[in-house]
Design an enzyme around this catalytic site. Structure first.
Site, short mmCIF file in Angstrom:
data_model
loop_
_atom_site.label_atom_id
_atom_site.label_comp_id
_atom_site.label_asym_id
_atom_site.label_seq_id
_atom_site.Cartn_x
_atom_site.Cartn_y
_atom_site.Cartn_z
N ASP A 233 0.85 -1.18 0.00
CA ASP A 233 0.00 0.00 0.00
C ASP A 233 0.89 1.24 0.00
OD1 ASP A 233 -3.06 0.78 0.75
OD2 ASP A 233 -1.65 2.20 1.63
N ASN A 241 -2.61 13.12 -3.25
CA ASN A 241 -3.79 13.60 -4.00
C ASN A 241 -4.21 14.99 -3.55
OD1 ASN A 241 -4.23 11.49 -5.80
ND2 ASN A 241 -5.48 10.33 -4.36
N HIS A 246 -5.37 14.67 -8.29
CA HIS A 246 -5.58 13.25 -8.60
C HIS A 246 -4.81 12.79 -9.84
CE1 HIS A 246 -8.61 12.33 -5.55
NE2 HIS A 246 -9.05 13.56 -5.73
N ASP A 250 -2.37 9.66 -9.90
CA ASP A 250 -2.39 8.55 -10.85
C ASP A 250 -0.99 8.26 -11.38
OD1 ASP A 250 -5.09 8.23 -10.58
OD2 ASP A 250 -5.64 9.26 -12.43
N GLU A 276 -4.80 2.45 -3.99
CA GLU A 276 -3.33 2.53 -3.94
C GLU A 276 -2.72 1.22 -3.45
OE1 GLU A 276 -4.83 4.49 -0.07
OE2 GLU A 276 -5.51 4.18 -2.11
#
Length: 358
Positions: A233, A241, A246, A250, A276
């Site tokens: 993770d 973010n 965002h 990404d 994630e």
């Protein structure tokens, strides 16, 4: 003497009780979502509703135990525990079987169409040769045959040519059908491939991972070799973010997927599990070896400095935490996932940027 019960009143009472039960369940679901700050999605509503209604004993027990322990009920945990619903796997397996049947049927049709097309072509060639032979025989004008016989021959030739044209039309139609079937098979194969791929990272997705875990568990037990599973993770991903947007988040996920995918091989299967979170299967690895392998990747990632190319600002160090568990046979696959998830939670609790095994 008491009056007989009013059937309509009884029915109304039943409906009212049913309505009350539904409203109470909806209120509990809403309160649960608000209390744990979860996103309202179809999958979340299905899992929470199934657990709170008691429709799935395993899910209900998992939810109750989690709340009693005081451990956080977040989206990552909800996605993981949702695998306890046996109906999900059954529905996916049924869909796979239907797709297999469809592909097999189309393959058989294509084979039959090709065989019939070849036979029709051969027959058409034989009839055409016979017509040519009949057409070259002495005609009535040469006085070698009776007029009536010559007329019969001409009619047979004309009829044969009509049949020949029809056969050619059928052959062309079969050829078009075969081409269309081939295109459908290609489309089905492409759809099945795309259904197994995460569109952002191009890694195998959760659906592909679930299928691979099932087959790997069975193979490991048959071969007597160890199998480990790990959850990874991205640390503080929400902050990325919130700070950079965002789109930048990404790109971080893509970069992280490339880092993890660098160890993908015949002995390591890497997939994006969702959000994630990534998941890795280690074939033939004892738990300590899987931890060592993943920890090497973690250290290498921690040494990188990532830059937001759009703004020129640094992301700082992007690290990840991991949890590892060993699969103890086919029946232990889901429990191993739960242990790996708990190990990941422990790694987060202990300060992140570390690998923990259970």
């Amino acid at each position: 003497m008491q009056d007989a019960p009013n059937l309509q009143s009884v029915e109304t009472t039943k409906l009212s009780r049913s309505e009350i039960a539904r409203r109470e369940l909806l209120e509990r679901i809403c309160a649960f979502i608000v209390r744990h700050e979860l996103t309202v999605t179809g999958a979340n509503l299905a899992s929470i509703g199934t657990a709170l209604s008691g429709a799935n004993a395993a899910l209900s027990q998992a939810f109750a135990s989690r709340e009693i322990s005081g451990d956080p009920i977040d989206q990552r945990w909800l996605d993981t525990v949702a695998r306890l619903d046996p109906g999900t796997g059954a529905r996916v397996e049924e869909l796979e079987r239907l797709m297999d049947k469809m592909e097999y049927s189309m393959m058989r049709f294509a084979q039959s169409a090709k065989s019939a097309q070849d036979e029709t072509s051969e027959h058409r060639g034989a009839i055409d040769a016979q017509i040519q032979a009949m057409s070259t025989k002495p005609s009535r004008s040469e006085g070698t045959s009776e007029p009536s016989a010559v007329g019969e021959v001409d009619r047979v030739i004309d009829l044969s040519r009509t049949v020949l044209e029809k056969m050619e039309q059928v052959e062309n139609a079969m050829e078009r059908s075969q081409a269309e079937t081939d295109r459908l098979r290609e489309s089905l194969a492409k759809a099945r491939t795309e259904a197994d791929v995460d569109h952002l990272t191009r890694l195998p997705n959760r659906r592909a991972f679930e299928r691979r875990l099932a087959s790997a568990s069975q193979q490991a037990q048959l071969n007597g070799k160890p199998l480990c599973v790990a959850f990874c993770d991205v640390d503080h991903f929400k902050a990325v973010n919130d700070t950079h947007g965002h789109d930048a988040g990404d790109r971080v996920l893509v970069a992280m997927s490339n880092t993890l995918n660098g160890m993908a091989s015949d002995t390591c299967f890497v997939a994006r599990h969702g959000g994630e979170e990534f998941v890795v299967l280690f074939y033939g690895f004892e738990k300590k070896d899987a931890v060592a392998k993943l920890d090497g990747i973690r250290r290498a990632q921690g040494m990188k400095q990532m830059i937001n190319r759009e703004t020129g600002k640094s992301f700082g160090k992007i690290t990840f935490s991991g949890g590892v568990a060993q699969v103890q046979g086919i029946d232990d696959a889901r429990d191993a996932l739960a242990r790996a998830d708990q190990a990941l939670y422990n790694a987060k609790s202990e300060g992140r940027n570390r690998i923990v095994a259970i």
